[in-house]
Design an enzyme around this catalytic site. Structure first.
Site, mmCIF file in Angstrom:
data_model
loop_
_atom_site.group_PDB
_atom_site.id
_atom_site.type_symbol
_atom_site.label_atom_id
_atom_site.label_comp_id
_atom_site.label_asym_id
_atom_site.label_seq_id
_atom_site.Cartn_x
_atom_site.Cartn_y
_atom_site.Cartn_z
ATOM 1 N N GLU A 266 0.847 -1.193 0.000
ATOM 2 C CA GLU A 266 0.000 0.000 0.000
ATOM 3 C C GLU A 266 0.879 1.239 0.000
ATOM 4 O O GLU A 266 1.891 1.279 0.709
ATOM 5 C CB GLU A 266 -0.896 0.084 1.249
ATOM 6 C CG GLU A 266 -2.011 -0.905 1.365
ATOM 7 C CD GLU A 266 -2.832 -0.663 2.639
ATOM 8 O OE1 GLU A 266 -2.681 0.424 3.243
ATOM 9 O OE2 GLU A 266 -3.606 -1.559 3.010
ATOM 10 N N GLU A 329 -8.707 9.120 6.181
ATOM 11 C CA GLU A 329 -8.853 7.681 5.976
ATOM 12 C C GLU A 329 -9.896 7.360 4.903
ATOM 13 O O GLU A 329 -9.814 6.330 4.237
ATOM 14 C CB GLU A 329 -9.240 6.992 7.287
ATOM 15 C CG GLU A 329 -8.130 6.925 8.313
ATOM 16 C CD GLU A 329 -6.983 6.027 7.866
ATOM 17 O OE1 GLU A 329 -7.246 5.026 7.174
ATOM 18 O OE2 GLU A 329 -5.835 6.343 8.203
#
Length: 463
Positions: A266, A329
């Site tokens: 990621e 987020e």
């Protein structure tokens, strides 16, 4: 490759056409209330050179949607299921038989990520057993070994950078003292099985938490002056420094003479954040992700290991409006949940038709990509050139296709690239023979697209 520029639905991913060397991975999360169907996502990704997708579970709809697409998938065991799989090999086999086996080999599953940042995740309800992680990995590998699938499907686990005691300077980084025993077991397992060390590396968080100490351009992968390590390595971006910090920590465990590939499972940058997250902007997200794609395509290693290619998975495909945590987020996506672009990206491409001026309208919410019953056949962008050449020779010879348009002075001659010429010929053959799926196979090098690959004066036939 020019013709493919006009088929791509995801704007940022057009940048992937700049280099034919490696594909780029992307993380496909689904914690959102308004996301496109997995089938639509899979169809559209086929029209790019994204050839690796990482998901966070074993969603059967996603696994089915990506069957016969030629796109490799990394699936995951959720943190809450790790303990169950660690109990016995039989428990792992039951999980594998129910979650994975029904979908292979049609769906190309190449790795199982056991947990996600398992060793550094705080769980108030239930303390995560670190030893269970290693045992679950071993049990799953034993299942794969027994079924003869251990070479095709690797078992690993993604870590956050918090597994390190410190990440700078890279050459002296080590794992946190409390994690040394468990990391030794994990790295030994990866070395023995040929699986990659997965790390979720985010320069954004390093900058956000220490804006006075970290240069923004360095975090955005663009500091030309560089940061010098005491051992002489010079880092022009923080991501490479983070990768080498992991490499040093692995070597410090005594595995320096073993081959352990590092994968960035990621990495990304948010386009929006809470008050105080001043760097979470659309401009910075566009800059970081564009540079990240270029980094993934560069076929380069890091200062400490320049010959090692690094697989990179961009985070993430979509903003996910149901994710917990702060605003940032929920805003790492290239696209909003409805498919509209979060931000514009320069689509200039040396292979694109000059008539487009590098600007093409894309996006689920902006322009419908499916055009009734019309479908075309094109070459997979990452297909082997030798096979593509043989397909082109067949189509323009025994296949009976009129290939004059891709000869010199023809409207489809430019770009003078084998994949572009083959795509024209493959489509003509496909249309001539009734558009049956087997007429676009070409030894696995063709794919059906719902977006018209025509460009400029180059017209792709259709029924």
């Amino acid at each position: 490759m020019s013709l493919l520029c006009s088929t791509i639905v995801f704007p940022l991913l057009v940048l992937l056409l700049l280099s034919p060397v490696n594909g780029v991975g992307i993380n496909y999360g689904t914690i959102g209330s308004n996301l496109p169907s997995p089938k639509k996502v899979a169809q559209l990704l086929q029209s790019t050179i994204i050839n690796k997708v990482k998901i966070y579970d074993t969603n059967p709809q996603i696994l089915e949607a990506f069957s016969n697409t030629g796109i490799d998938l990394i699936v995951a065991v959720e943190n809450s299921h790790v303990a169950n799989l660690s109990a016995t090999q039989s428990a792992a086999d039951v999980w594998f038989s129910a979650r994975i086996l029904p979908f292979i080999p049609a769906t190309s599953i190449v790795a199982i990520a056991v947990g996600n940042e398992y060793l550094t995740t705080d769980n108030d309800d239930d303390k995560l057993d670190h030893n269970a992680l290693v045992q679950a990995m071993q049990n799953l590998h034993s299942v794969l070994l027994a079924r003869g699938l251990d070479r095709k499907i690797k078992v690993s686990t993604p870590h956050s950078m918090a597994v390190l005691a410190s990440s700078f300077p890279p050459s002296s980084s080590t794992f946190a003292t409390t994690l040394l025993p468990i990391m030794t077991s994990i790295v030994g397992f990866l070395a023995d099985t040929g699986a990659p060390f997965m790390v979720n590396a985010y320069p954004y968080f390093a900058y956000r938490d220490n804006p006075g100490m970290v240069n923004l351009e360095y975090a955005l992968l663009g500091n030309a002056t560089g940061v010098r390590d005491p051992k002489g390595y010079v880092y022009t971006n923080m991501l490479d420094a983070q990768i080498d910090a992991i490499r040093s920590a692995v070597n410090a465990l005594g595995f320096g003479n073993r081959t352990i590939k590092i994968m960035v499972s990621e990495s990304g940058w948010p386009s929006k954040g809470d008050k105080g997250e001043t760097a979470a902007t659309a401009d910075n997200a566009r800059t970081y992700n564009a540079r990240l794609v270029e980094r993934a395509q560069s076929n380069k290693g890091t200062p400490m290991s320049p010959k090692d290619n690094i697989d990179i998975f961009v985070f993430a495909l979509f903003n996910e409006n149901k994710k917990q945590g702060g605003t940032s987020e929920r805003n790492f996506g290239i696209f909003n949940g409805d498919g509209s672009k979060v931000y514009d990206v320069d689509l200039s491409c040396q292979f694109c038709s000059s008539n487009t001026n590098g600007k093409i309208n894309f996006g689920f919410g902006e322009k419908e990509s499916l055009r009734g019953p019309s479908v075309w056949c094109v070459a997979k962008p990452h297909a082997d050139e030798k096979v593509i050449q043989a397909v082109l020779d067949f189509c323009c010879g025994p296949g009976g296709v009129d290939c004059r348009e891709i000869y010199e002075n023809g409207d489809c001659f430019q770009p003078d690239k084998i994949h572009a010429h083959a795509s024209y010929a493959m489509n003509a053959y496909y249309q001539m023979h009734g558009r049956n799926y087997w007429n676009c196979d070409f030894k696995g090098t063709g794919l059906v697209t719902f977006s018209d690959p025509s460009y400029g004066r180059c017209f792709y036939s259709q029924q």
